[in-house]
Scaffold this motif. Structure first.
Motif, mmCIF file in Angstrom:
data_model
loop_
_atom_site.group_PDB
_atom_site.id
_atom_site.type_symbol
_atom_site.label_atom_id
_atom_site.label_comp_id
_atom_site.label_asym_id
_atom_site.label_seq_id
_atom_site.Cartn_x
_atom_site.Cartn_y
_atom_site.Cartn_z
ATOM 1 N N ARG A 1 0.821 -1.201 0.000
ATOM 2 C CA ARG A 1 0.000 0.000 0.000
ATOM 3 C C ARG A 1 0.858 1.256 0.000
ATOM 4 O O ARG A 1 1.987 1.271 0.488
ATOM 5 N N GLY A 2 0.285 2.323 -0.519
ATOM 6 C CA GLY A 2 0.928 3.624 -0.474
ATOM 7 C C GLY A 2 -0.118 4.714 -0.607
ATOM 8 O O GLY A 2 -1.163 4.511 -1.249
ATOM 9 N N ALA A 3 0.134 5.867 -0.003
ATOM 10 C CA ALA A 3 -0.823 6.965 -0.087
ATOM 11 C C ALA A 3 -0.894 7.510 -1.507
ATOM 12 O O ALA A 3 -1.983 7.701 -2.052
ATOM 13 N N ARG A 4 0.262 7.770 -2.109
ATOM 14 C CA ARG A 4 0.299 8.273 -3.483
ATOM 15 C C ARG A 4 1.321 7.543 -4.343
ATOM 16 O O ARG A 4 1.335 7.723 -5.554
ATOM 17 N N GLU A 5 2.182 6.695 -3.728
ATOM 18 C CA GLU A 5 3.205 5.980 -4.480
ATOM 19 C C GLU A 5 3.540 4.686 -3.758
ATOM 20 O O GLU A 5 3.509 4.615 -2.522
ATOM 21 N N ALA A 6 3.830 3.654 -4.524
ATOM 22 C CA ALA A 6 4.235 2.375 -3.954
ATOM 23 C C ALA A 6 5.171 1.684 -4.930
ATOM 24 O O ALA A 6 5.057 1.852 -6.148
ATOM 25 N N SER A 7 6.120 0.885 -4.383
ATOM 26 C CA SER A 7 7.076 0.148 -5.205
ATOM 27 C C SER A 7 7.163 -1.281 -4.699
ATOM 28 O O SER A 7 7.205 -1.525 -3.483
ATOM 29 N N ALA A 8 7.223 -2.222 -5.628
ATOM 30 C CA ALA A 8 7.379 -3.639 -5.293
ATOM 31 C C ALA A 8 7.641 -4.395 -6.580
ATOM 32 O O ALA A 8 7.174 -3.989 -7.657
ATOM 33 N N GLY A 9 8.391 -5.486 -6.498
ATOM 34 C CA GLY A 9 8.642 -6.303 -7.671
ATOM 35 C C GLY A 9 9.381 -5.569 -8.768
ATOM 36 O O GLY A 9 9.239 -5.919 -9.945
ATOM 37 N N GLY A 10 10.152 -4.564 -8.412
ATOM 38 C CA GLY A 10 10.884 -3.805 -9.413
ATOM 39 C C GLY A 10 10.056 -2.800 -10.173
ATOM 40 O O GLY A 10 10.504 -2.254 -11.188
ATOM 41 N N VAL A 11 8.835 -2.512 -9.697
ATOM 42 C CA VAL A 11 7.905 -1.606 -10.385
ATOM 43 C C VAL A 11 7.431 -0.535 -9.409
ATOM 44 O O VAL A 11 7.247 -0.812 -8.214
ATOM 45 N N ALA B 1 10.252 1.309 -15.531
ATOM 46 C CA ALA B 1 9.351 0.335 -14.893
ATOM 47 C C ALA B 1 8.358 1.057 -13.983
ATOM 48 O O ALA B 1 8.117 0.667 -12.843
ATOM 49 N N THR B 2 7.780 2.126 -14.535
ATOM 50 C CA THR B 2 6.924 3.017 -13.741
ATOM 51 C C THR B 2 5.622 3.291 -14.473
ATOM 52 O O THR B 2 5.596 3.406 -15.703
ATOM 53 N N LEU B 3 4.529 3.386 -13.713
ATOM 54 C CA LEU B 3 3.254 3.871 -14.226
ATOM 55 C C LEU B 3 2.795 5.030 -13.361
ATOM 56 O O LEU B 3 2.800 4.933 -12.120
ATOM 57 N N VAL B 4 2.372 6.103 -14.010
ATOM 58 C CA VAL B 4 1.930 7.306 -13.307
ATOM 59 C C VAL B 4 0.581 7.736 -13.869
ATOM 60 O O VAL B 4 0.398 7.796 -15.091
ATOM 61 N N ALA B 5 -0.365 8.039 -12.988
ATOM 62 C CA ALA B 5 -1.640 8.629 -13.394
ATOM 63 C C ALA B 5 -1.503 10.147 -13.269
ATOM 64 O O ALA B 5 -1.379 10.676 -12.158
ATOM 65 N N ARG B 6 -1.491 10.848 -14.397
ATOM 66 C CA ARG B 6 -1.281 12.293 -14.396
ATOM 67 C C ARG B 6 -2.046 12.926 -15.546
ATOM 68 O O ARG B 6 -2.591 12.231 -16.401
ATOM 69 N N ARG B 7 -2.076 14.262 -15.584
ATOM 70 C CA ARG B 7 -2.638 14.977 -16.724
ATOM 71 C C ARG B 7 -1.598 15.036 -17.837
ATOM 72 O O ARG B 7 -0.384 15.111 -17.577
ATOM 73 N N ALA B 8 -2.074 15.009 -19.061
ATOM 74 C CA ALA B 8 -1.171 15.093 -20.205
ATOM 75 C C ALA B 8 -0.518 16.465 -20.250
ATOM 76 O O ALA B 8 -1.083 17.468 -19.791
ATOM 77 N N ARG B 9 0.664 16.508 -20.806
ATOM 78 C CA ARG B 9 1.325 17.782 -21.063
ATOM 79 C C ARG B 9 0.772 18.357 -22.363
ATOM 80 O O ARG B 9 0.475 17.613 -23.301
ATOM 81 N N ALA B 10 0.630 19.654 -22.430
ATOM 82 C CA ALA B 10 0.092 20.286 -23.636
ATOM 83 C C ALA B 10 0.947 19.904 -24.844
ATOM 84 O O ALA B 10 2.169 20.058 -24.826
ATOM 85 N N GLY B 11 0.283 19.349 -25.865
ATOM 86 C CA GLY B 11 0.985 18.951 -27.076
ATOM 87 C C GLY B 11 1.613 17.580 -27.011
ATOM 88 O O GLY B 11 2.265 17.148 -27.983
ATOM 89 N N GLU B 12 1.435 16.864 -25.910
ATOM 90 C CA GLU B 12 2.025 15.521 -25.780
ATOM 91 C C GLU B 12 1.400 14.582 -26.803
ATOM 92 O O GLU B 12 0.186 14.588 -27.016
ATOM 93 N N ALA B 13 2.228 13.732 -27.417
ATOM 94 C CA ALA B 13 1.764 12.846 -28.489
ATOM 95 C C ALA B 13 1.602 11.424 -27.958
ATOM 96 O O ALA B 13 2.340 10.990 -27.072
#
Length: 710
Positions: free
Chosen positions: A205-215, A286-298
């Protein structure tokens, strides 16, 4: 919503036919729009038992006598090497179309001096597999002549339910199964494939971030993604799915892709939780982030389309770039392929408004976004992820190395007070307390008895239940609307008079119905133009983003719809709102009635096979009748006022113009008759209280004030 009867029966072993379940669901849950027998082509095939067999000399053929349950043995010549005396096989009689033979029809024919009046079939010939070397032996106790669909697990039926927006819990096989279990009394259970799954580790578990299994997974936009879960599955072998999984998806109309992706679709359609599988080797850091897109991101999505994003769109990204539009569609670069060995499976909760924004900006609509926009069971996200991860390990090999869970678990739904007296009042008849507790308890509600009623805790998947009347609606549908009384019962008469606008509309409606017109109630959205129409900020359809300025705009679209289907006789009317730009960005609404006529003036009769068509004078008569009903006692007159737009007459009450008659320009085929329209403004109307019968209120005018120019 497509429901597989076989999948439903795996959740609820009810023992009823698909037709019976469909009727039950349509009566108590959601309207059944239709059913589709998925292997109706196998209906003519029956169980045949070989009672005599002999080899035909100097050939690989055998001559057989087969019992098909008719009382007369059929003679069948067969080329398969595995015919055995006493065994049972699928039998195609004369006249049967064989699906695996390109539509070949079985005929009576002579083969090596023997007559063959049927065919013993292989799995390939039935379209049930690739094995064409031998006929399909049936290990069944069924008597000869039994339909194959009653013996083989191939006779699935697809039920098509019209699920309304307030019941997103029904957008899965599990959601429908809960209702079926409550209605049939059969137990709700996990399907066989979800039992005895491989063990998975506990979530980190993590409040906003967690790491395990190399991810590592992280939430940067907690408003758009309040909860984010993932599972690391290593050592998978991506390939074809097992037959049971292919059949589950085929039952709802989805095609099999590969074993990993098919599990995510199983989770979506079966359990109601959208999820996405990433090739872990393609994710930077080896990361996944839920965020808003950057303007112009493809981003190139799975459909192969290159898209440019903006900061209003929520994305799932790796350490460097976006890898998918959150809750809508994944990216092409991280797609699971035959080379994938390690999978990162993601399941999340998203804010419905954010998902709708991202979907609309991308011009996409997917099964996942459809569910996220309406609401999923947020409390079950981690449980569903664990089931899907274990299922991937079961069908694709590998092991679940780690599970990660970040963000906030949703609060439970607020309890709702339910009163027995209120149930009786709204439904017109009391419902026994024990029945209320049984019915609501069967679909997941927890009831605590209190004086005169209950405190009810809704289940987490029923986000639509927030008021007492919501609970009463559930009681009513589970009891059955047909079981409730339909007689009118006396209640205290209200002291508030009917609204004058309602009374005016009712008089006009009666007049137009008497003239032979049919009422329609379309939505007030039209194609329109930004310069003259009010644009809706969040339209239901991109091709109709404006509010109409005239009711005839809607009626013209209805007429064109009829003409496109070769229906040229149109007699429609509608009473409804029209809109004009107003101050502070808000539209000004007025109330109009309009009628459109074209085609035959009356139905054909043997005395008049081809009736005359509606003309301008018919429209003028309709306008006079409607205006007389709308403004009783007023001096109604139709004044010629032709112009280039098609207007023919102005409708006046005294000195005020209240409407018009015009010839309409439609997108019509050459054979269509001219179309004529009438439109009257009914608002504002006089709002003076209605006096008791026989006398007028003090100062009340003899007729409503004439409305302004439409």
């Amino acid at each position: 919503m497509n429901v597989s009867h076989e999948w439903l029966r795996a959740f609820v072993p009810h023992g009823r036919t698909a037709a019976e379940i469909g009727r039950l669901l349509s009566t108590h849950v959601a309207t059944l729009e239709g059913t589709t027998a998925l292997r109706a082509d196998l209906a003519p095939f029956v169980v045949g038992q070989v009672v005599h067999t002999e080899r035909i000399p100097e050939t690989r053929l055998s001559f057989n006598r087969v019992d098909d349950g008719s009382g007369t043995l059929l003679e069948v010549v067969c080329g398969a090497p595995n015919v055995e005396l006493g065994a049972k096989y699928p039998l195609a009689r004369v006249g049967t179309v064989v699906p695996g033979k390109g539509g070949m029809v079985i005929e009576r024919r002579k083969i090596r001096g023997f007559t063959s009046a049927g065919m013993l079939c292989s799995a390939a010939e039935l379209g049930l597999g690739a094995d064409a070397d031998g006929i399909l032996r049936l290990d069944t106790e069924a008597a000869p002549g039994t339909a194959i669909l009653d013996v083989l697990p191939t006779g699935d039926v697809r039920l098509e339910l019209d699920v309304l927006a307030n019941r997103p819990d029904l957008l899965s096989q599990l959601g429908v199964a809960r209702e079926a279990a409550a209605l049939t009394g059969a137990p709700l259970q996990l399907p066989p494939e979800l039992r005895d799954l491989p063990a998975v580790p506990a979530a980190v578990r993590g409040a906003r971030e967690a790491s395990a299994g190399g991810v590592t997974i992280r939430i940067d936009d907690a408003d758009g993604c309040p909860r984010f879960t993932a599972a690391v599955i290593r050592g998978v072998t991506v390939g074809p799915s097992p037959e049971w999984l292919v059949q589950r998806l085929a039952g709802i109309g989805a095609r099999s892709i590969n074993n990993v992706v098919d599990v995510t679709n199983y989770l979506l359609h079966g359990l109601g939780q959208p999820a996405h599988a990433y090739d872990l080797a393609t994710l930077a850091g080896a990361t996944l982030v839920a965020r808003r897109a950057r303007a112009g991101e493809a981003l190139t999505t799975l459909d192969g389309q290159a898209r440019t994003l903006d900061d209003a769109t929520l994305v799932i990204a790796d350490a460097e770039r976006a890898q998918g539009i959150g809750g809508v569609m994944g990216g092409h670069e991280s797609e699971v392929t035959g080379r994938t060995r390690d999978v990162l499976l993601e399941a999340a909760n998203f804010d419905p408004r954010v998902i709708r924004t991202g979907r609309r900006r991308a011009g996409l609509s997917t099964d996942a976004s459809y569910r996220f926009e309406r609401g999923i069971d947020r409390a079950a996200t981690l449980e569903r992820l664990l089931q899907a991860a274990a299922l991937i390990a079961a069908v694709a090999g590998g092991r679940v190395e780690a599970v990660l869970d970040v963000g906030d678990a949703p609060p439970p739904p607020a309890p709702v007070r339910l009163r027995a007296a209120r149930i009786a009042r709204l439904l017109g008849a009391p419902v026994a307390d024990a029945d209320v507790e049984r019915l609501l308890g069967a679909i997941g509600f927890v009831l605590t008895r209190e004086d005169g009623g209950w405190t009810v805790q809704p289940p987490t998947w029923r986000q639509d239940v927030t008021r007492e009347v919501d609970l009463i609606e559930d009681v009513a549908r589970l009891v059955g609307f047909d079981a409730l009384p339909d007689e009118l019962r006396p209640f205290r008469a209200g002291a508030v008079p009917d609204d004058p606008q309602h009374l005016t509309t009712r008089r006009v409606r009666d007049a137009l119905v008497a003239a032979g017109l049919l009422e329609t109630k379309p939505l007030p959205f039209v194609r329109g133009d930004d310069a003259t129409h009010v644009r809706v900020g969040n339209p239901l359809a991109d091709d109709e983003p404006h509010l109409r300025t005239r009711v005839l705009e809607s009626l013209a679209q209805r007429a064109e719809y009829n003409l496109s289907r070769m229906q040229g006789n149109v007699r429609l009317f509608e009473a409804g709102g029209v809109f004009a730009p107003g101050a502070h960005g808000l539209p000004v609404e007025r109330w109009h009635v309009a009628a459109l006529v074209m085609g035959d003036r009356r139905p054909p009769h043997f005395t008049e096979p081809k009736p005359p068509a509606f003309d301008a004078w018919d429209a003028k008569a309709i306008a006079e009748s409607a205006a007389a009903a709308a403004f009783p006692g007023g001096a109604v007159a139709l004044v010629p006022a032709p112009d280039e737009s098609g207007r023919l007459w102005e409708v006046r009450v005294g000195d005020d113009v209240v409407g018009e008659v015009r010839q309409l320009t439609l997108d019509a085929p050459p054979w269509a008759s001219p179309a004529f329209g009438v439109e009257l403004s009914l608002s504002p109307v006089d709002a003076t209280p209605v006096a008791p019968a026989g006398r007028r209120a003090e100062g009340a005018p003899s007729r409503p004030a004439a409305p302004a120019r439409p």
